[in-house]
Design an enzyme around this catalytic site. Sequence first.
Site, PDB file in Angstrom:
ATOM      1  N   ASP A 141       0.837  -1.203   0.000  1.00 56.63           N
ATOM      2  CA  ASP A 141       0.000   0.000   0.000  1.00 56.63           C
ATOM      3  C   ASP A 141       0.873   1.255   0.000  1.00 56.63           C
ATOM      4  OD1 ASP A 141      -2.418  -1.650   0.410  1.00 56.63           O
ATOM      5  OD2 ASP A 141      -1.428  -2.094   2.291  1.00 56.63           O
ATOM      6  N   HIS A 165      -4.589  -3.528   6.510  1.00 60.18           N
ATOM      7  CA  HIS A 165      -4.406  -3.767   5.079  1.00 60.18           C
ATOM      8  C   HIS A 165      -5.755  -4.229   4.505  1.00 60.18           C
ATOM      9  CE1 HIS A 165      -3.062  -5.080   1.218  1.00 60.18           C
ATOM     10  NE2 HIS A 165      -3.533  -6.278   1.441  1.00 60.18           N
TER      11      HIS A 165
END
Length: 328
Positions: A159, A187
């Site tokens: 990410d 996440h």
Amino acid sequence: MSTVKRVAVTGAAGQIGYSLLPMIASGGIFGPNVKVALQLLEVTPVLPALGGVRMELEDCAFPLLTEVTCSDDPKVAFKDADLCLLVGSKPRGPGMERKDLLQENGKIFIGQGRAIGEAAGPDVRVVVVGNPCNTNCLIAMHNAKGVPAARFSAMTRLDQNRAKSQLALRAGKHWSTVKNVIIWGNHSNTQYPDWHHATIDGKPAAQAINDDAWLQGPFMKTVQERGKAIIEARGKSSALSAAQAAVDHARSLYTVTTADDPAALCVISDGSYGTPEGIISGFPCTTDGKGNWQIVPGLAMNDFSKQKAAITWKELCEERDMVKDLLG
Ligand code: NAX
């Protein structure tokens, strides 16, 4: 001291494994001067395919790779491991609720946590990639008796890499010039990619981009939903970029990372920044190059950041509550 680093990889015959193993074998984590032994774990029916992966690794004749072992027994795979990369997990099946997914994976991570406690090396580090990775990591950590909680981390590096590249593309700069992007929380698509401390080519990101509406809208959404976009485009989930991120994450544990460009690690919360204690949450971290991390202290969080972080922390608390019977 062993001169060969023993790296255990679970789910090694999966698609991330196929990209990840050659990166490790060519020195991606420990550098060009450290030999590595790969200890691969798969479920029993997949062992024949894993045997094929081993043949290919042998056929690469990597100068740094000393040995490849394959097993369906976590205690064999984690034996004396310096680093365990927990990639394998059960994907969400049709009609499966998040709670079912957490419970199903929970069973895997209880067993693997226990095996790490029993078999891994005395200085082991554990990185969880398999989803839902924050809560899987929490379960493994609670079940790995004798292994300090700080040895465990889960992956939001993908990410962070995605956020850096999106900022760079928008600003017309190279992604290597983007520093200090933070991923708070889970996440999942509640994660909060925070650009408020980021710089692009030395300039505050907000100034370089000069478009708050884009940062608060399309930027965040693109990063949060990038996994889905990859599946739609490729017909398969991200694998190459996930493998690179796993290598980046692990390498950052063994190299020094400073507060001007912290590593995105999901680690046990000590309550910093108002994060609920005891969850595995994304934080900006420095590292000492010896496998140890510290949460960067003292960063300002404005009301927007506090509100977005609270959403993803709440989700992590809900996940923890759904698996509380699995926390050893
Ligand atoms: P694959 O389905 O291609 O491979 C997973 C492998 O794990 C399979 O070969 C399977 O047999 C094995 N496995 C399942 N249970 C196991 C167990 N108990 N012990 C050992 N091996 C086991 O998935 P892949 O695309 O490689 O993704 C692996 C995991 O990474 C998934 O959970 C995925 O959701 C997760 N991801 C996490 C990311 C992150 O940023 N944290 C991003 C990429 C990826 O989506």
